[in-house]
Design an enzyme around this catalytic site. Structure first.
Site, PDB file in Angstrom:
ATOM      1  CB  SER A 140     -31.356  -5.305   9.845  1.00  0.00           C
ATOM      2  OG  SER A 140     -30.794  -4.479   8.973  1.00  0.00           O
ATOM      3  CE1 TYR A 153     -27.216  -5.857  13.317  1.00  0.00           C
ATOM      4  CE2 TYR A 153     -27.057  -4.900  10.690  1.00  0.00           C
ATOM      5  CZ  TYR A 153     -27.238  -4.771  11.776  1.00  0.00           C
ATOM      6  OH  TYR A 153     -28.438  -5.335  12.061  1.00  0.00           O
TER       7      TYR A 153
END
Length: 255
Positions: A140, A153
């Site tokens: 990501s 995350y």
């Protein structure tokens, strides 16, 4: 893209980027092991893959990557006799300020996003060495840049980026390539699963026009196309790369 007849495992294939990626491999004639926890959604992916190529060979595997890594690889190899590509796409998101979140969130996200990738890579590597195959990890932009209220995350994706580079060096002597894609905001159900309401999500997508240099969010197909490229011989001299597919978000410092 030289993927016809290749055996591919795609985790998280029951929705979003994983589902679209599986369909892209199927369209190019690969044999695809579809891995997911939701049987109904996985069936929908199977249908879309067959619509893309009615001769495709598919293997749906209902599994949880956090506990079934060895079984996933073994089942695919037992069925197809080899393994050429591993796409580590399955992942979990979570949000919250450090003063509010607890260790359970950390353990859950790291277990899904990092530990499972380690295990799948470890079990798949001997088979990929035989075929001089490749691994594509779905990371990501959160692994490249820092954002508030998503510390766990971001940390998990930064770990995946470093893991990608390290394993690329481990496997390079065996002619196995290891790369990652780093998507920006992509239109999937991901943000709603993390807790956004429909209204919040709509406002977020509108805001993303300012936080992505190209002035829009991305589509799952754009990430899938990049995964296909990194898995194919078209990227034969690329390994250890973390490639943003984020409309330029990684290069910005939006306020």
């Amino acid at each position: 893209m030289s993927l016809a007849g290749k055996v591919v495992i795609v985790t998280g294939a029951s929705s979003g980027i994983g589902a679209v990626t599986a369909e892209a491999f199927a369209k190019l004639g690969a044999k695809v092991a579809l891995v997911g926890r939701n049987a109904e959604n996985l069936k929908a992916t199977e249908v879309s893959c067959k619509a893309a190529n009615n001769k495709v060979e598919l293997l749906p595997i209902i599994a949880d990557v956090t506990v079934d890594a060895e079984r996933i690889v073994k089942t695919a190899v037992d069925k197809f006799g080899k393994l050429d590509v591993l796409v580590n796409n399955a992942g979990a998101g979570a949000s919250g300020h450090i003063l509010d979140i607890d260790v359970d969130q950390f353990d859950r996200v790291m277990n899904t996003n990092v530990r499972s990738v380690f295990l799948l890579t470890k079990y798949a590597a001997p088979h990929l060495i035989k075929t001089q195959g490749s691994i594509v990890n779905v990371s990501s932009v959160a692994g490249l840049r820092s954002f508030p209220a998503v510390s766990v995350y971001c940390t998990s994706k930064a770990a995946i980026d470093q893991f990608t580079r390290c394993i690329a060096l481990d496997l390079a002597p065996h002619k196995v390539r290891v790369n990652a894609v780093n998507p920006g905001v992509i239109v999937t159900e991901f943000h709603k699963r993390v807790g956004m309401s429909e209204e919040q999500y709509a406002e977020y997508l509108a805001r993303c026009k300012e936080t992505h240099a190209l002035g829009r969010v991305g589509e799952a197909k754009e990430v899938a196309d990049t995964i296909i490229f990194l898995a194919s011989d078209k990227s034969s001299f690329i390994t250890g790369a973390t490639l943003p597919v984020d409309g330029g978000k990684h290069a910005m410092c939006p306020r």
